[in-house]
Design an enzyme around this catalytic site. Structure first.
Site, PDB file in Angstrom:
ATOM      1  CD  GLN A  77      -3.147   0.582   0.420  1.00 31.97           C
ATOM      2  OE1 GLN A  77      -3.540  -0.564   0.394  1.00 31.97           O
ATOM      3  NE2 GLN A  77      -3.688   1.517  -0.293  1.00 31.97           N
ATOM      4  CG  PHE A  78       2.002   3.475  -3.699  1.00 32.63           C
ATOM      5  CD1 PHE A  78       1.966   4.831  -3.950  1.00 32.63           C
ATOM      6  CD2 PHE A  78       1.179   2.629  -4.433  1.00 32.63           C
ATOM      7  CE1 PHE A  78       1.128   5.340  -4.931  1.00 32.63           C
ATOM      8  CE2 PHE A  78       0.348   3.119  -5.411  1.00 32.63           C
ATOM      9  CZ  PHE A  78       0.312   4.483  -5.664  1.00 32.63           C
ATOM     10  CB  THR A  79      -2.028   5.112  -1.129  1.00 37.03           C
ATOM     11  OG1 THR A  79      -2.622   4.005  -0.460  1.00 37.03           O
ATOM     12  CG2 THR A  79      -2.103   4.911  -2.637  1.00 37.03           C
TER      13      THR A  79
END
Length: 142
Positions: A77-79
């Site tokens: 989950q880079f966000t």
């Protein structure tokens, strides 16, 4: 390294309509990696997640760790490193590039013995929260 952790009754992740990971009761871990993270941070985060006491004991208090009867589903989950301080369109500058993040994501998953999503894929994540119990867990480079 950041992990958004949710205690769940069940969770699953699908890619292109196919279920690639699922668990019953346990933890859904959304995992973000930043530029300064390395193997040391991955190991520390995994150890911390395994030791979190988020499950009820005999008295109903959150005092028990994950244990063998519960699972972990880990999704990249880079966000989690999105920055909206300068407006409403997130900046992703703090998120590590895939070539750095993927091996660390895989390392955390291995250490956790986790079911997992597909790194970099468009995923559908479904979960049923239990509690609700949701925590942001972070470890920083030392």
């Amino acid at each position: 390294m950041r992990a958004l952790v949710q205690r769940v009754s069940r969770a699953s992740v699908r890619v292109d309509g196919e279920t690639v990971g699922q668990i019953g009761p346990g933890l859904l871990v959304l995992l973000g990696v930043t530029h300064d993270d390395g193997e040391r941070e991955a190991d520390r985060l995994a150890d911390k997640l395994l030791a979190l006491r988020l499950f009820p004991d005999a008295d109903g208090r959150m005092n028990e760790p994950l244990g063998p009867a519960r699972g972990i589903l880990c999704v990249s989950q880079f966000t989690l490193y999105g920055d909206t301080r300068k407006g409403t369109r997130p900046s992703w500058g703090a998120a590590a590039p895939g070539e750095l993040a993927q091996p660390l994501y895989e390392r955390v998953c291995e250490r956790l013995g986790a079911e997992r999503g597909v790194f970099g894929a468009q995923m559908e994540v479904e979960s049923v929260g239990d509690g609700p119990v949701t925590l942001l867990v972070e470890v920083a480079a030392q």
